[in-house]
Design an enzyme around this catalytic site. Structure first.
Site, PDB file in Angstrom:
ATOM      1  N   CYS A  66       0.847  -1.200   0.000  1.00 17.15           N
ATOM      2  CA  CYS A  66       0.000   0.000   0.000  1.00 17.15           C
ATOM      3  C   CYS A  66       0.879   1.246   0.000  1.00 17.15           C
ATOM      4  O   CYS A  66       0.579   2.234  -0.683  1.00 17.15           O
ATOM      5  CB  CYS A  66      -0.943   0.000   1.202  1.00 17.15           C
ATOM      6  SG  CYS A  66      -2.369  -1.105   1.040  1.00 17.15           S
ATOM      7  N   THR A  76       5.288 -13.720   1.751  1.00 16.61           N
ATOM      8  CA  THR A  76       5.967 -12.879   2.744  1.00 16.61           C
ATOM      9  C   THR A  76       5.335 -11.494   2.859  1.00 16.61           C
ATOM     10  O   THR A  76       5.499 -10.828   3.873  1.00 16.61           O
ATOM     11  CB  THR A  76       7.464 -12.707   2.396  1.00 16.61           C
ATOM     12  OG1 THR A  76       7.583 -12.142   1.087  1.00 16.61           O
ATOM     13  CG2 THR A  76       8.201 -14.040   2.449  1.00 16.61           C
ATOM     14  N   GLY A  80       5.056 -19.743   0.832  1.00 11.22           N
ATOM     15  CA  GLY A  80       6.140 -18.779   0.996  1.00 11.22           C
ATOM     16  C   GLY A  80       5.718 -17.332   0.862  1.00 11.22           C
ATOM     17  O   GLY A  80       6.544 -16.464   0.559  1.00 11.22           O
ATOM     18  N   HIS A 109      -0.418 -10.314  -4.496  1.00 13.20           N
ATOM     19  CA  HIS A 109       0.419  -9.904  -5.631  1.00 13.20           C
ATOM     20  C   HIS A 109       0.624 -11.100  -6.537  1.00 13.20           C
ATOM     21  O   HIS A 109       0.634 -12.250  -6.091  1.00 13.20           O
ATOM     22  CB  HIS A 109       1.762  -9.340  -5.152  1.00 13.20           C
ATOM     23  CG  HIS A 109       2.463 -10.205  -4.155  1.00 13.20           C
ATOM     24  ND1 HIS A 109       2.140 -10.191  -2.816  1.00 13.20           N
ATOM     25  CD2 HIS A 109       3.453 -11.124  -4.288  1.00 13.20           C
ATOM     26  CE1 HIS A 109       2.903 -11.057  -2.171  1.00 13.20           C
ATOM     27  NE2 HIS A 109       3.705 -11.648  -3.045  1.00 13.20           N
TER      28      HIS A 109
HETATM   29  P1  AMP Z   1       5.969 -13.357  -1.773  1.00  8.47           P
HETATM   30  O1  AMP Z   1       7.138 -14.050  -1.145  1.00  8.47           O
HETATM   31  O2  AMP Z   1       5.224 -14.186  -2.769  1.00  8.47           O
HETATM   32  O3  AMP Z   1       5.063 -12.755  -0.726  1.00  8.47           O
HETATM   33  O4  AMP Z   1       6.576 -12.176  -2.633  1.00  8.47           O
HETATM   34  C1  AMP Z   1       6.946 -10.945  -2.098  1.00  8.47           C
HETATM   35  C2  AMP Z   1       7.889 -10.334  -3.089  1.00  8.47           C
HETATM   36  O5  AMP Z   1       7.996  -8.959  -2.804  1.00  8.47           O
HETATM   37  C3  AMP Z   1       9.313 -10.914  -3.059  1.00  8.47           C
HETATM   38  O6  AMP Z   1       9.613 -11.467  -4.335  1.00  8.47           O
HETATM   39  C4  AMP Z   1      10.171  -9.704  -2.702  1.00  8.47           C
HETATM   40  O7  AMP Z   1      11.411  -9.711  -3.386  1.00  8.47           O
HETATM   41  C5  AMP Z   1       9.292  -8.547  -3.145  1.00  8.47           C
HETATM   42  N1  AMP Z   1       9.542  -7.290  -2.455  1.00  8.47           N
HETATM   43  C6  AMP Z   1       9.637  -7.082  -1.127  1.00  8.47           C
HETATM   44  N2  AMP Z   1       9.836  -5.779  -0.867  1.00  8.47           N
HETATM   45  C7  AMP Z   1       9.851  -5.148  -2.075  1.00  8.47           C
HETATM   46  C8  AMP Z   1      10.018  -3.794  -2.482  1.00  8.47           C
HETATM   47  N3  AMP Z   1      10.218  -2.800  -1.602  1.00  8.47           N
HETATM   48  N4  AMP Z   1      10.000  -3.507  -3.804  1.00  8.47           N
HETATM   49  C9  AMP Z   1       9.818  -4.502  -4.711  1.00  8.47           C
HETATM   50  N5  AMP Z   1       9.628  -5.791  -4.394  1.00  8.47           N
HETATM   51  C10 AMP Z   1       9.663  -6.117  -3.096  1.00  8.47           C
HETATM   52 ZN    ZN Z   2      -1.801  -3.292   1.200  1.00  6.53          ZN
END
Ligand code: AMP
Ligand code: ZN
Length: 113
Positions: free
Chosen positions: A7, A94, A92, A99
């Protein structure tokens, strides 16, 4: 959601490299790419995870797949690509703002992303 990383990215409070934006969706480069092309596509509306998709909010999810196809066309990803959304711990996840990872640019195995 005020304490949600994605967000904050949508609001511009945290920097990101924008790939696409419209009134419903934002797409940007993943900060830690696992493939030569690694883009995250997110709804501007905060939905935590796939499990929370329902008949009220699912229109934006189908729109995300239209956007994924448009990005793939615009980037000429003719060798193929993958769109994946991790839901919950075993997958996984995070970041708990739903997304969709758009991955391309190399052969993608199945036992990883
Ligand atoms: P997930 O593990 O499926 O929840 O994917 C979260 C993704 O967000 C990971 O691939 C991270 O590398 C990415 N991520 C986390 N912080 C950022 C950020 N500030 N800008 C771009 N990508 C991010
Ligand atoms: Zn959000």
């Amino acid at each position: 959601m005020s304490d949600c990383l994605f967000c904050k990215i949508i609001k511009g409070e945290i920097p990101s490299t924008k790939v696409y934006e419209d009134e419903k969706v934002y797409a940007f480069k993943d900060i830690n790419p696992i493939a030569p092309v690694h883009i995250l596509i997110i709804p501007k509306e905060h939905i935590s995870k796939l499990e929370d998709v329902n008949e009220t909010n699912s229109a934006v999810i189908s729109h995300i797949f239209e956007v994924a196809a448009k990005i793939a066309r615009d980037m000429n990803l003719t060798n193929g690509y993958r769109v994946v959304s991790n839901c919950g711990d075993d997958a996984g996840q995070t970041v708990f703002h739903i997304h969709f990872h758009l991955l391309a640019g190399r052969k993608l195995g199945w036992e990883e992303q």
